[in-house]
Motif scaffolding. Structure first.
Motif, short mmCIF file in Angstrom:
data_model
loop_
_atom_site.label_atom_id
_atom_site.label_comp_id
_atom_site.label_asym_id
_atom_site.label_seq_id
_atom_site.Cartn_x
_atom_site.Cartn_y
_atom_site.Cartn_z
N LEU A 287 0.82 -1.20 0.00
CA LEU A 287 0.00 0.00 0.00
C LEU A 287 0.86 1.26 0.00
CD1 LEU A 287 -3.05 0.65 0.09
CD2 LEU A 287 -2.80 1.02 2.54
N GLU A 288 0.56 2.19 -0.93
CA GLU A 288 1.27 3.46 -1.03
C GLU A 288 0.40 4.65 -0.67
OE1 GLU A 288 2.69 3.53 -5.02
OE2 GLU A 288 4.23 2.00 -4.69
N THR A 289 -0.92 4.53 -0.91
CA THR A 289 -1.84 5.63 -0.62
C THR A 289 -3.08 5.10 0.09
OG1 THR A 289 -1.13 6.89 -2.56
CG2 THR A 289 -3.26 7.46 -1.62
N LEU A 290 -3.42 5.74 1.21
CA LEU A 290 -4.61 5.38 1.99
C LEU A 290 -5.44 6.63 2.20
CD1 LEU A 290 -6.24 3.39 3.76
CD2 LEU A 290 -4.76 4.05 5.68
N ASP A 291 -6.68 6.63 1.71
CA ASP A 291 -7.59 7.76 1.83
C ASP A 291 -8.77 7.35 2.70
OD1 ASP A 291 -9.32 9.89 1.59
OD2 ASP A 291 -9.15 10.06 -0.58
N VAL A 292 -8.81 7.84 3.94
CA VAL A 292 -9.91 7.55 4.85
C VAL A 292 -10.52 8.85 5.37
CG1 VAL A 292 -9.33 5.21 5.57
CG2 VAL A 292 -8.16 7.13 6.64
N ARG A 293 -10.78 9.77 4.45
CA ARG A 293 -11.48 11.01 4.81
C ARG A 293 -12.96 10.66 4.94
NH1 ARG A 293 -9.03 14.69 0.06
NH2 ARG A 293 -9.08 12.64 -0.94
N THR A 294 -13.38 10.41 6.19
CA THR A 294 -14.70 9.85 6.45
C THR A 294 -15.73 10.94 6.70
OG1 THR A 294 -14.04 9.58 8.75
CG2 THR A 294 -13.78 7.69 7.31
N GLN A 295 -16.99 10.50 6.89
CA GLN A 295 -18.11 11.42 7.03
C GLN A 295 -18.25 11.95 8.46
OE1 GLN A 295 -21.74 9.65 5.63
NE2 GLN A 295 -21.11 9.65 3.49
N GLY A 296 -17.44 12.90 8.81
CA GLY A 296 -17.59 13.62 10.06
C GLY A 296 -17.62 12.79 11.32
N VAL A 297 -16.93 11.65 11.33
CA VAL A 297 -16.87 10.84 12.54
C VAL A 297 -15.42 10.75 13.00
CG1 VAL A 297 -18.89 9.45 11.97
CG2 VAL A 297 -16.65 8.73 11.17
N CYS A 298 -15.25 10.43 14.28
CA CYS A 298 -13.90 10.28 14.82
C CYS A 298 -13.39 8.89 14.45
CB CYS A 298 -13.95 10.45 16.33
SG CYS A 298 -12.34 10.33 17.12
N LEU A 299 -12.35 8.84 13.67
CA LEU A 299 -11.84 7.58 13.16
C LEU A 299 -10.68 7.09 14.02
CD1 LEU A 299 -11.89 5.41 10.92
CD2 LEU A 299 -10.28 6.84 9.65
N SER A 300 -10.78 5.88 14.51
CA SER A 300 -9.71 5.27 15.30
C SER A 300 -8.72 4.59 14.36
CB SER A 300 -10.28 4.24 16.28
OG SER A 300 -11.17 4.85 17.18
N ILE A 301 -7.45 4.98 14.47
CA ILE A 301 -6.40 4.44 13.61
C ILE A 301 -5.52 3.51 14.43
CG2 ILE A 301 -4.46 5.01 12.11
CD1 ILE A 301 -7.02 6.05 11.00
N PRO A 302 -5.30 2.29 14.00
CA PRO A 302 -4.46 1.35 14.76
C PRO A 302 -2.98 1.71 14.68
CG PRO A 302 -5.06 0.38 12.67
CD PRO A 302 -5.82 1.67 12.77
#
Length: 329
Positions: A287-302
């Motif tokens: 993986l080179e690019t990760l796009d997780v621009r989500t819908q206004g929620v708090c995203l937990s990243i491991p």
């Protein structure tokens, strides 16, 4: 040649792009012959079509592109007419698909800059309209957005149908072009209610050969089915690029289904409703690019994302912001 363009601005502009860099009389004579041939032959377009001449000149402009730029141009089939396209996102998809040639890179030049030169050339050929950033230092790239004219979009779709290496399905506009058999490298589906019937015509072997899969939900009212409920993502064994846009209430299990796509270079879950990114995402070693621009929620990243970043990920998009991760650090 200008006379044959009948004073149509888009045709004249496309002609100028073809002539750019041609300095000898013989080169101009050859292009003049090509223009005469393309305008005269018709190519299935009736002469009473007011856009006939423009279509023919645009077809000539495409035909004069180097092979690598033709492949880049065909990527515009992923988008709708007059859709605003983020140029940096486009560059990264080109790179993930292997369309940017390392041989074109000058000493000290980044691949992103090579991609921008490709877009420059397409813009000079009037095959895409570009918009520059408001401020010179606003981004890594010179251009902010680009858009494709509806006539050029028609040209793009006709070439997709002709070459058969891509399939575009838009259930909202009843658009179905491209190939369901043979060597299909890119599949684009636009629908808010896609179901298993969409992919029934495809041979499993064809699905296994697809390199890029784009699935967009164009409506916001009803949550669509996550792709893994429509078809098994594991079938796409060689997938390099995967985009799923505007999907609601994704579970860890939904996203975990992506972890077996081990060749994945580009993953976009933009505008999806997602509150946690599972640790299994760390299995995507390419993986080179990760796009997780989500819908206004708090995203937990491991924490595993940090280790993944150190190894391969160069671009991560989070909550509308872009964080550049240098895996060499």
């Amino acid at each position: 040649m200008v006379t044959r363009c009948k004073g149509l601005p888009l045709a004249i502009s496309a002609l100028g792009g073809i002539l750019k860099g041609k300095h000898s009389l013989r080169e101009w004579e050859r292009i003049n012959e090509d223009v005469s041939f393309h305008v005269a032959r018709g190519g299935g377009v009736t002469n009473d079509d007011e856009y006939y001449t423009v279509r023919q000149i645009l077809g000539l402009s495409y035909g004069n592109l180097p092979s690598r730029l033709q492949h880049c141009f065909l990527c515009f089939a992923n988008y709708k007419e007059d859709e605003i396209i983020d140029t940096e996102e486009l560059y990264i998809i080109w790179m993930a698909e292997g369309l940017i040639s390392v041989e074109d890179r000058a000493q000290g030049e980044m691949m992103l800059e090579v991609a921008e030169r490709y877009l420059d050339e397409l813009a000079h050929r009037s095959l895409v309209t570009v918009k520059v950033h408001d401020y010179a230092n606003d981004s890594r790239s010179k251009y902010k957005e680009c858009v494709v004219h509806d006539l050029i979009q028609d040209l793009c779709w006709s070439k997709v149908k002709e070459q058969g290496v891509m399939h575009v399905i838009d259930l909202e506009r009843k658009l179905d072009i491209g190939s369901k058999a043979g060597i299909v490298r890119r599949l684009c589906v636009r629908s808010h209610d896609a179901n298993r019937e969409v992919l029934q015509p495809y041979d499993p072997h064809v699905l296994a050969q697809i390199r890029s899969l784009f699935i967009w939900n164009d409506l916001d009212d009803d949550p669509p089915l996550w792709p893994n409920h429509i078809f098994t993502l594991e079938k796409f064994k060689l997938l390099r690029v995967f985009t799923a846009c505007r999907y609601c209430k994704l579970s860890k299990k939904d996203v975990r289904s992506l972890s077996k796509l081990v060749y994945l270079k580009y993953l976009s879950l933009q505008d999806c409703e997602l509150d946690i990114l599972p640790a299994s995402i760390g299995k995507l070693r390419n993986l080179e690019t990760l796009d997780v621009r989500t819908q206004g929620v708090c995203l937990s990243i491991p924490n595993v994302l940090r280790h993944l970043a150190l190894r391969s990920v160069e671009n991560t998009y989070l909550d509308g912001e872009m964080v550049l991760l240098d895996h060499k650090e």
